[in-house]
Design a protein around this motif. Structure first.
Motif, PDB file in Angstrom:
ATOM      1  N   ASN A   1       5.888   6.331   0.243  1.00  0.00           N
ATOM      2  CA  ASN A   1       6.085   5.205   1.131  1.00  0.00           C
ATOM      3  C   ASN A   1       5.250   4.009   0.701  1.00  0.00           C
ATOM      4  O   ASN A   1       4.208   4.157   0.077  1.00  0.00           O
ATOM      5  CB  ASN A   1       5.701   5.592   2.558  1.00  0.00           C
ATOM      6  CG  ASN A   1       6.480   6.787   3.044  1.00  0.00           C
ATOM      7  OD1 ASN A   1       7.698   6.741   3.187  1.00  0.00           O
ATOM      8  ND2 ASN A   1       5.783   7.892   3.276  1.00  0.00           N
ATOM      9  N   CYS A   2       5.753   2.842   1.036  1.00  0.00           N
ATOM     10  CA  CYS A   2       5.064   1.595   0.711  1.00  0.00           C
ATOM     11  C   CYS A   2       5.118   0.703   1.943  1.00  0.00           C
ATOM     12  O   CYS A   2       6.194   0.495   2.519  1.00  0.00           O
ATOM     13  CB  CYS A   2       5.743   0.923  -0.470  1.00  0.00           C
ATOM     14  SG  CYS A   2       5.169  -0.740  -0.828  1.00  0.00           S
ATOM     15  N   SER A   3       3.971   0.209   2.348  1.00  0.00           N
ATOM     16  CA  SER A   3       3.943  -0.761   3.441  1.00  0.00           C
ATOM     17  C   SER A   3       3.402  -2.078   2.916  1.00  0.00           C
ATOM     18  O   SER A   3       2.556  -2.091   2.009  1.00  0.00           O
ATOM     19  CB  SER A   3       3.067  -0.246   4.592  1.00  0.00           C
ATOM     20  OG  SER A   3       1.742  -0.015   4.147  1.00  0.00           O
ATOM     21  N   TYR A   4       3.894  -3.161   3.458  1.00  0.00           N
ATOM     22  CA  TYR A   4       3.450  -4.470   3.003  1.00  0.00           C
ATOM     23  C   TYR A   4       3.190  -5.363   4.206  1.00  0.00           C
ATOM     24  O   TYR A   4       3.502  -4.996   5.339  1.00  0.00           O
ATOM     25  CB  TYR A   4       4.476  -5.089   2.059  1.00  0.00           C
ATOM     26  CG  TYR A   4       5.873  -5.220   2.628  1.00  0.00           C
ATOM     27  CD1 TYR A   4       6.774  -4.163   2.516  1.00  0.00           C
ATOM     28  CD2 TYR A   4       6.291  -6.379   3.262  1.00  0.00           C
ATOM     29  CE1 TYR A   4       8.066  -4.268   3.027  1.00  0.00           C
ATOM     30  CE2 TYR A   4       7.569  -6.491   3.780  1.00  0.00           C
ATOM     31  CZ  TYR A   4       8.451  -5.429   3.650  1.00  0.00           C
ATOM     32  OH  TYR A   4       9.721  -5.543   4.174  1.00  0.00           O
TER      33      TYR A   4
ATOM     34  N   THR B   1      14.771   3.039   0.273  1.00  0.00           N
ATOM     35  CA  THR B   1      15.148   2.401   1.530  1.00  0.00           C
ATOM     36  C   THR B   1      14.171   1.265   1.820  1.00  0.00           C
ATOM     37  O   THR B   1      13.025   1.275   1.354  1.00  0.00           O
ATOM     38  CB  THR B   1      15.127   3.398   2.695  1.00  0.00           C
ATOM     39  OG1 THR B   1      13.802   3.929   2.842  1.00  0.00           O
ATOM     40  CG2 THR B   1      16.106   4.528   2.458  1.00  0.00           C
ATOM     41  N   LEU B   2      14.635   0.311   2.574  1.00  0.00           N
ATOM     42  CA  LEU B   2      13.815  -0.833   2.957  1.00  0.00           C
ATOM     43  C   LEU B   2      14.041  -1.140   4.423  1.00  0.00           C
ATOM     44  O   LEU B   2      15.189  -1.286   4.862  1.00  0.00           O
ATOM     45  CB  LEU B   2      14.170  -2.056   2.108  1.00  0.00           C
ATOM     46  CG  LEU B   2      13.394  -3.334   2.412  1.00  0.00           C
ATOM     47  CD1 LEU B   2      11.909  -3.159   2.123  1.00  0.00           C
ATOM     48  CD2 LEU B   2      13.965  -4.510   1.597  1.00  0.00           C
ATOM     49  N   ASP B   3      12.962  -1.208   5.173  1.00  0.00           N
ATOM     50  CA  ASP B   3      13.010  -1.572   6.581  1.00  0.00           C
ATOM     51  C   ASP B   3      12.142  -2.817   6.758  1.00  0.00           C
ATOM     52  O   ASP B   3      10.925  -2.718   6.856  1.00  0.00           O
ATOM     53  CB  ASP B   3      12.494  -0.414   7.446  1.00  0.00           C
ATOM     54  CG  ASP B   3      12.678  -0.681   8.931  1.00  0.00           C
ATOM     55  OD1 ASP B   3      12.730  -1.859   9.344  1.00  0.00           O
ATOM     56  OD2 ASP B   3      12.747   0.297   9.701  1.00  0.00           O
TER      57      ASP B   3
ATOM     58  N   GLU C   1       0.858  -1.180   0.000  1.00  0.00           N
ATOM     59  CA  GLU C   1       0.000   0.000   0.000  1.00  0.00           C
ATOM     60  C   GLU C   1       0.890   1.224   0.000  1.00  0.00           C
ATOM     61  O   GLU C   1       1.745   1.380   0.879  1.00  0.00           O
ATOM     62  CB  GLU C   1      -0.901   0.017   1.246  1.00  0.00           C
ATOM     63  CG  GLU C   1      -1.861  -1.135   1.332  1.00  0.00           C
ATOM     64  CD  GLU C   1      -3.009  -1.029   0.344  1.00  0.00           C
ATOM     65  OE1 GLU C   1      -3.679  -2.051   0.095  1.00  0.00           O
ATOM     66  OE2 GLU C   1      -3.242   0.066  -0.185  1.00  0.00           O
ATOM     67  N   GLU C   2       0.680   2.113  -0.975  1.00  0.00           N
ATOM     68  CA  GLU C   2       1.486   3.328  -1.040  1.00  0.00           C
ATOM     69  C   GLU C   2       0.828   4.468  -0.273  1.00  0.00           C
ATOM     70  O   GLU C   2      -0.391   4.544  -0.150  1.00  0.00           O
ATOM     71  CB  GLU C   2       1.685   3.763  -2.505  1.00  0.00           C
ATOM     72  CG  GLU C   2       2.606   2.867  -3.308  1.00  0.00           C
ATOM     73  CD  GLU C   2       1.843   1.785  -4.008  1.00  0.00           C
ATOM     74  OE1 GLU C   2       0.669   1.555  -3.639  1.00  0.00           O
ATOM     75  OE2 GLU C   2       2.401   1.159  -4.930  1.00  0.00           O
TER      76      GLU C   2
ATOM     77  N   SER D   1       8.266  -1.877   5.494  1.00  0.00           N
ATOM     78  CA  SER D   1       7.998  -0.642   4.755  1.00  0.00           C
ATOM     79  C   SER D   1       9.205  -0.261   3.906  1.00  0.00           C
ATOM     80  O   SER D   1      10.350  -0.652   4.183  1.00  0.00           O
ATOM     81  CB  SER D   1       7.658   0.490   5.721  1.00  0.00           C
ATOM     82  OG  SER D   1       8.783   0.846   6.492  1.00  0.00           O
ATOM     83  N   SER D   2       8.906   0.517   2.872  1.00  0.00           N
ATOM     84  CA  SER D   2       9.933   1.022   1.966  1.00  0.00           C
ATOM     85  C   SER D   2       9.578   2.457   1.616  1.00  0.00           C
ATOM     86  O   SER D   2       8.402   2.852   1.662  1.00  0.00           O
ATOM     87  CB  SER D   2       9.978   0.176   0.690  1.00  0.00           C
ATOM     88  OG  SER D   2      10.862   0.732  -0.271  1.00  0.00           O
TER      89      SER D   2
END
Lengths: 109, 112
Positions: A22-25, A64-66, A5-6, A71-72
């Motif tokens: 941002n992107c969360s998965y 970036t990737l966490d 989800e952006e 999230s990215s």
């Protein structure tokens, strides 16, 4: 349901400013990708970041990737009017790529 | 652009008629995908192929079938089109699954 989800759904900035999306998965991934889509066109691959990487650069793009937060973020520095497009993240899920619903970026001259 | 084309680019059809969309690639990539794109839903995978005659369903496969008799061609068929299948359809290819995908220009389908 969508894996990625952006956020935000839409973003408007002036030329020269930076844009952050941002992107969360939801589930663990092997890699995460970002794509751009200009109006009326197909998607174009921008960058792929693997789960063991934390940051990656390509020109004016920084991703970036966490994985702990699932999230990215995609940062476009010194934006240009030509960066106006929709941006999608995509994560691998089972044996498929799942795309988010995208962030619409408008860059005003 | 990667060597990937879609035909037709635009189509208007009536409910209940069969429709076939074609994706053609010149890259010899193993994987081919069909997506639909609708406002508020992003891209959703319909079907994909991992080789000649090897296909599998995506998340929105109901009402669609596919065939791949040659490496370069991947066909998407709507057996009996419905208005809910009005959408923009994209074909994509990739050398490896989960990796970079190259997209075609899209087909805008309207079902009246």
């Amino acid at each position: 349901s969508q894996q990625g989800e952006e956020d935000p759904q839409a973003l408007s900035i002036q030329e020269g400013e930076n844009a952050t999306m941002n992107c969360s998965y939801k589930t663990s991934i092997n890699n995460l990708q970002w794509y751009r889509q200009n109006s009326g066109r197909g998607l174009v691959h921008l960058i792929l970041i693997r789960s063991n990487e934390r940051e990656k650069h390509s020109g004016r793009l920084r991703v970036t990737l966490d994985t702990s937060k699932k999230s990215s973020s995609l940062l476009i520095t010194a934006s240009r009017a030509a960066d106006t497009a929709s941006y999608f993240c995509a994560t691998d899920h089972t044996d498929k790529l799942i795309f988010g619903t995208g962030t619409r970026l408008q860059v005003f001259p | 652009d990667a060597g990937i084309t879609q035909s037709p680019r635009h189509k208007v059809t009536e409910t209940g008629t069969p429709v076939t969309l074609r994706c053609h690639q010149t890259e010899n990539h193993r994987y081919m995908y069909w997506y639909r794109q609708d406002p508020g839903h992003g891209l959703r995978l319909i079907h994909y192929s991992y080789g000649v005659k090897d296909t599998d369903k995506g998340e929105v496969s109901d009402g669609y079938s596919v065939s791949r008799s040659k490496t370069e061609d991947f066909l998407l068929t709507l057996e009996s089109a419905t208005s809910s299948q009005t959408s923009v359809y994209f074909c994509a290819i990739s050398e490896l699954n989960y990796n970079e995908q190259f997209f075609g220009p899209g087909t805008r389908l309207t079902v009246l």
